[in-house]
Design an enzyme around this catalytic site. Structure first.
Site, mmCIF file in Angstrom:
data_model
loop_
_atom_site.group_PDB
_atom_site.id
_atom_site.type_symbol
_atom_site.label_atom_id
_atom_site.label_comp_id
_atom_site.label_asym_id
_atom_site.label_seq_id
_atom_site.Cartn_x
_atom_site.Cartn_y
_atom_site.Cartn_z
ATOM 1 N N HIS A 1 0.825 -1.223 0.000
ATOM 2 C CA HIS A 1 0.000 0.000 0.000
ATOM 3 C C HIS A 1 0.853 1.264 0.000
ATOM 4 O O HIS A 1 0.339 2.345 -0.251
ATOM 5 C CB HIS A 1 -0.921 -0.010 1.226
ATOM 6 N N ASP B 1 3.326 9.366 -0.742
ATOM 7 C CA ASP B 1 2.194 8.551 -0.298
ATOM 8 C C ASP B 1 1.928 7.482 -1.339
ATOM 9 O O ASP B 1 1.977 7.763 -2.545
ATOM 10 C CB ASP B 1 0.947 9.427 -0.122
HETATM 11 O O1 F6P Z 1 -0.174 3.215 3.878
HETATM 12 C C1 F6P Z 1 -0.377 1.953 4.218
HETATM 13 C C2 F6P Z 1 -0.966 1.760 5.585
HETATM 14 O O2 F6P Z 1 -1.249 0.419 5.821
HETATM 15 C C3 F6P Z 1 -2.192 2.597 5.836
HETATM 16 O O3 F6P Z 1 -3.346 1.912 5.771
HETATM 17 C C4 F6P Z 1 -1.994 3.100 7.229
HETATM 18 O O4 F6P Z 1 -2.105 4.459 7.163
HETATM 19 C C5 F6P Z 1 -0.617 2.697 7.617
HETATM 20 O O5 F6P Z 1 -0.017 2.120 6.538
HETATM 21 C C6 F6P Z 1 -0.575 1.769 8.790
HETATM 22 O O6 F6P Z 1 -0.887 2.475 9.899
HETATM 23 P P1 F6P Z 1 -0.907 1.849 11.330
HETATM 24 O O7 F6P Z 1 0.508 1.737 11.769
HETATM 25 O O8 F6P Z 1 -1.647 2.859 12.141
HETATM 26 O O9 F6P Z 1 -1.610 0.561 11.220
#
Ligand code: F6P
Length: 481
Positions: free
Chosen positions: A157, A364
């Protein structure tokens, strides 16, 4: 197909509950309608060895949600350590923020191995595993070591940076070789996929033919699947949310004043300091915009025990207070700054209230806030999206006002342009963006990935993935018309 989706964070399935991060929010509507089992962390840890690692298995739509307590001894090294203090900064091209120890890497591998053992419970003849994100780069290899021969896909992601940056991650070679145990690796953008190709060729010395790399694990297809949202559902939620108490209170408080909105996790990749500085610059350069435009910035606290996040939280709070002190009036606060999360239905209403959406990350993977802001607009009087060209979403949403988040003056100018834009131009840009959101919905993303995954082992080497994906996208779009 008995699909098993795996991610570190999972959605709770309870509507209206605040959700941290795009992944959980994006996956929920598709996973709950797919009959899949979604496996992830419960958010709790457990001491000692566990015979039954699952904390809870509950129904989720037509499938199930299974959460695990991760091992207490390794959780810190895995989540705050290797995942978020080595991989996350590197994936967002912030090698200067890498802080990691050998123990962190061991913990990361331990948790990947632990998850693999837990997943064996769901190994059925027709199973396919779909692993999400950077927390589980080595999970495919661990599953293979346990004898899993079923298809295993992986989707990243976040961005994938240039080789020079990823080489700053200790054990990068071992990890990326392990990634090649996946049958399919999906990226958000062509650039991410190209960067991965570059590493595989230069560092691992492997050839890539028609998007397929062959390693000692077998064949791995590398392809691009930009994630989407469900724009129709989001639009309905936005229209409905106007009567939500938080949304109507916000509307009443504006007294004819216009609103810009930013919604982010409090993360250094999101460009919050630059964004707030741009508003500061705008109010200084255009005093007429004082009192007539304010910014609602929702910044949900995240990973607070990591030093870089604690520092950022203090810096952003101080900057907001300086800007409010400098430009504010007895009856006007330029920046409304909130450190909490909101559920999707409320967010949809807040987006619809704002004439400008500011999504200005330094880097991002996709940024679904940009897509949600567009989907939430009133088609007759849509707001303007100001979008960083370093967000994956900018590749599709090129009808937004694209900005360079490092150019504070340029960003300030574009926010002022957004505020002055004619209704004709706003509608034209909005229609162009919404068309793309409908074609590339999250449902299409989910279906394409699984289609390619199920095809990977059957497809001869010369078949290209990209045309399959595009052809499916246009076929589905035609069906939906
Ligand atoms: O960008 C990828 C992602 O999985 C998002 O969904 C999220 O913002 C982040 O990384 C993971 O965040 P967290 O550490 O709060 O789970």
């Amino acid at each position: 197909m008995n699909l098993v989706v795996v991610s570190n964070r999972v959605a709770s399935g309870r509507a209206n509950e605040p959700m941290t991060g795009g992944l959980a929010a994006a996956l929920l509507p598709v996973v709950e309608n797919s009959g899949a089992i979604w496996v992830g962390s419960s958010g709790h840890v457990r001491e000692g060895s566990q015979k039954e690692p699952f904390a809870e298995i509950e129904a989720l739509g037509t499938g199930a949600l299974a959460t695990l307590d991760l091992p207490a001894a390794h959780y810190g090294g895995y989540y705050e350590g290797f995942a978020n203090s080595a991989l996350w900064p590197a994936l967002h091209s912030r090698s200067d923020l890498i802080r990691v120890s050998l123990e962190d890497y061991s913990s990361y591998r331990e948790v990947n191995a632990f998850m693999a053992r837990a997943l064996l419970r769901f190994k059925k003849p027709d199973a396919a595993f779909w692993v999400q994100d950077y927390h589980f780069l080595a999970l495919g290899a661990e599953l293979r070591d346990l004898g899993v021969r079923e298809p295993i896909g992986f989707f990243l992601h976040t961005p994938w940076p240039s080789s020079a940056v990823i080489e700053g991650v200790p054990h990068h070679r071992e990890l990326i070789e392990a990634m090649l145990a996946y049958d399919l690796i999906g990226f958000q953008t062509e650039e991410d996929c190209e960067n991965f190709h570059g590493y595989v060729r230069a560092e691992l010395g492997l050839e890539i033919h028609d998007g397929v790399v062959t390693s000692h694990h077998g064949r791995t297809r590398l392809a691009v699947f930009p994630i989407g949202i469900d724009p129709e559902k989001f639009a309905q939620a936005a229209a409905k949310a106007v009567s939500h108490p938080d949304v109507s209170r916000l509307r009443r408080s504006l007294n004819g004043e216009r609103l810009a909105i930013g919604v982010d996790r409090l993360d250094y990749s999101k460009g919050l300091i630059n964004r707030i500085s741009a508003f500061d610059r705008m109010w200084t350069a255009h005093p007429s915009l004082s009192r007539t435009v304010s910014l609602l910035q929702i910044a949900t606290p995240s990973r607070g025990s990591i030093e870089a996040y604690g520092t950022l939280q203090s810096e952003v709070a101080k900057l907001v207070s300086d800007v409010n002190g400098r430009h504010g009036e007895v009856d006007w606060t330029p920046i409304r700054y909130l450190n909490k999360g909101y559920g999707q239905p409320v967010l949809a209403g807040l987006y619809r209230t704002a004439q400008v959406g500011v999504v200005t990350p330094l880097h991002d993977g996709m940024n679904l806030v940009a897509k949600e802001y567009v989907a939430a607009q009133n088609p007759l009087d849509p707001g303007v999206l100001v979008l960083s060209s370093f967000a994956g979403a900018a590749k599709e949403l090129d009808a937004a006002l694209l900005i360079n988040p490092h150019d504070i003056d340029g960003m300030a100018r574009q926010i002022a342009v957004a505020l002055k834009m004619s209704i004709e131009e706003r509608r034209e840009r909005w229609h162009a963006m919404v068309r793309k959101l409908k074609v590339a919905s999250v449902q299409a993303w989910f279906a394409h990935f699984l289609h390619v995954l199920s095809d990977v082992r059957r497809t001869p080497l010369q078949a290209a993935t990209r045309p399959i994906v595009l052809e499916l996208a246009s076929r589905r779009a035609a069906n939906n018309r």
